[in-house]
Enzyme design. Structure first.
Site, PDB file in Angstrom:
ATOM      1  N   GLU A  39       0.819  -1.223   0.000  1.00  0.00           N
ATOM      2  CA  GLU A  39       0.000   0.000   0.000  1.00  0.00           C
ATOM      3  C   GLU A  39       0.850   1.268   0.000  1.00  0.00           C
ATOM      4  O   GLU A  39       0.489   2.265  -0.636  1.00  0.00           O
ATOM      5  CB  GLU A  39      -0.949   0.001   1.196  1.00  0.00           C
ATOM      6  CG  GLU A  39      -2.133  -0.949   1.065  1.00  0.00           C
ATOM      7  CD  GLU A  39      -1.776  -2.405   1.298  1.00  0.00           C
ATOM      8  OE1 GLU A  39      -0.612  -2.699   1.682  1.00  0.00           O
ATOM      9  OE2 GLU A  39      -2.649  -3.275   1.099  1.00  0.00           O
ATOM     10  N   HIS A  58     -10.781  -5.624   9.000  1.00  0.00           N
ATOM     11  CA  HIS A  58     -11.554  -5.401   7.780  1.00  0.00           C
ATOM     12  C   HIS A  58     -12.802  -4.568   8.072  1.00  0.00           C
ATOM     13  O   HIS A  58     -13.568  -4.287   7.160  1.00  0.00           O
ATOM     14  CB  HIS A  58     -11.997  -6.723   7.168  1.00  0.00           C
ATOM     15  CG  HIS A  58     -10.888  -7.553   6.606  1.00  0.00           C
ATOM     16  ND1 HIS A  58      -9.937  -8.151   7.381  1.00  0.00           N
ATOM     17  CD2 HIS A  58     -10.578  -7.869   5.321  1.00  0.00           C
ATOM     18  CE1 HIS A  58      -9.099  -8.828   6.605  1.00  0.00           C
ATOM     19  NE2 HIS A  58      -9.456  -8.656   5.357  1.00  0.00           N
TER      20      HIS A  58
END
Ligand SMILES: Cc1ncc(C[n+]2csc(CCOP(=O)(O)OP(=O)(O)O)c2C)c(N)n1
Length: 341
Positions: free
Chosen positions: A77, A146
């Site tokens: 990322e 998540h």
């Protein structure tokens, strides 16, 4: 070198054609519409290309626009956002996807230390027209990181804008504004409602400006401020209380900049308020909204402002998820507390 002008705000005036889309389909439509309109718009991220994205938000874009504009990246990322910042500074309009907001932290340094500061660091010579998209929030029985809602971390950083849609039509219009923004935008997509309902979405390109809240329901007894996936249970609570308490529901849509005018106008009418968010209470955006009401409308206040939020714990596993997330009954209780004070 290309430099970026402020976005042209060519909102479609008379939109006649619409399509019945889910929120995630509207995100995909917003990406495709802007990619057609502006060849500088590129999409990048883990599995966004051939695979079409973990939630299918980029489905078909690779076939339509090719590998130079729909870029599959390594699982890194920081590298994705760092590369996108360079691309943005040199004239492109990258839209980087994080698979889940919980995986944005490796890129946090790039977002906060570089994307957010490029304009001021270069005294305006460079801007960073970057969008970082991330599915966020709970309710889909996903594990651990998540499901959290850490939008306040990004709101706290000057130089970033933060938008969160709660409907398909808003998703397309806000995303269009985000892509055209000359400055970086964190675009958070509530995955609980990715496929929860459909709405007619204009097929043409249109902008919903960042910084404008939407009054979803008018009422005179209390103002309830919310955003994202919490908008639906808040509206449900308002309907359940109708006849007893007349609830106004304000969907912020843009968390940074905040639409202080709409927030304060509503409170001056009702004198009572509640904030509903998924994130933990401490340090959440609810605190900022309450501070704004204190500063701007103290003399209108008739009761303490209720905060109906997630808890100050890490996001729980499946069995406790329904207790963690505010739902209509808890929101109704909070509204009653504020009204009966
Ligand atoms: C930092 C981070 N970003 C994203 C993810 C989401 N994610 C889970 S599995 C996966 C794909 C991994 O592919 P690969 O490394 O090829 O391993 P495979 O499971 O295919 O053997 C991704 C992107 C993650 N777990 N962690």
């Amino acid at each position: 070198m290309a430099t970026h002008q402020d976005s042209d705000s060519t909102a479609a005036a008379d939109v006649s054609e619409t399509e019945n889309l889910t929120l995630v389909q509207a995100v995909r439509d917003g990406l495709a519409t802007e990619m057609e309109r502006d060849e500088d718009v590129v999409v990048m991220g883990e599995d966004v290309g051939k695979n079409g994205g973990v939630f299918r938000a980029t489905e078909g874009l690779y076939d339509e626009f090719g590998e130079n504009r729909v870029i599959d990246t390594p699982l890194a990322e920081s590298g994705i956002v760092g590369t996108a910042i360079g691309m943005a500074a040199y004239g492109l309009r990258p839209v980087a996807e994080m698979q889940f907001m919980g995986f944005i932290y490796p890129a946090f340094d790039q977002i906060v230390s570089h994307a957010a500061r490029l304009r001021t660091r270069s005294r305006g010579r460079y801007t960073c027209p970057l969008v970082v998209r991330a599915p966020y929030g709970g309710g889909i029985r996903a594990p651990e990181h998540h499901s959290e809602s850490t939008e306040a971390m990004f709101v706290h950083q000057p130089g970033l804008k933060v938008a969160i849609p709660s409907t398909p039509a808003d998703a397309k219009g806000l995303l269009t504004s985000a892509i055209r923004s000359p400055d970086p935008v964190i675009f958070l997509e509530p995955k609980l409602i990715y496929r929860a309902f459909r709405e007619e979405v204009p097929t043409e390109s249109y902008e919903i400006p960042l910084g404008e809240a939407a009054v979803r329901r008018e009422g005179s007894d209390i103002s309830v401020y919310t955003w994202g996936a919490m908008t639906r249970p808040t509206l449900e609570a308002a309907e359940n209380l109708a006849g007893e308490i007349d609830v106004e529901v304000v969907d912020l849509r843009s968390l940074s900049p905040l639409d202080e005018e709409t927030i304060v106008d509503s409170f001056e009418k009702t004198g009572r308020a509640a904030v509903v968010h998924e994130a933990p209470k401490t340090g959440g955006l609810g605190a900022e909204i309450i501070a704004t009401l204190q500063e701007e409308a103290l003399l209108y206040q008739e009761a303490p402002v209720e905060r109906i939020t997630g808890f100050d714990t890490p996001f729980p596993l499946y069995a406790l998820e329904d207790y963690y997330l505010p739902e209509a009954a808890r929101i109704e209780d909070g509204i009653r507390n504020a009204v009966e004070f």
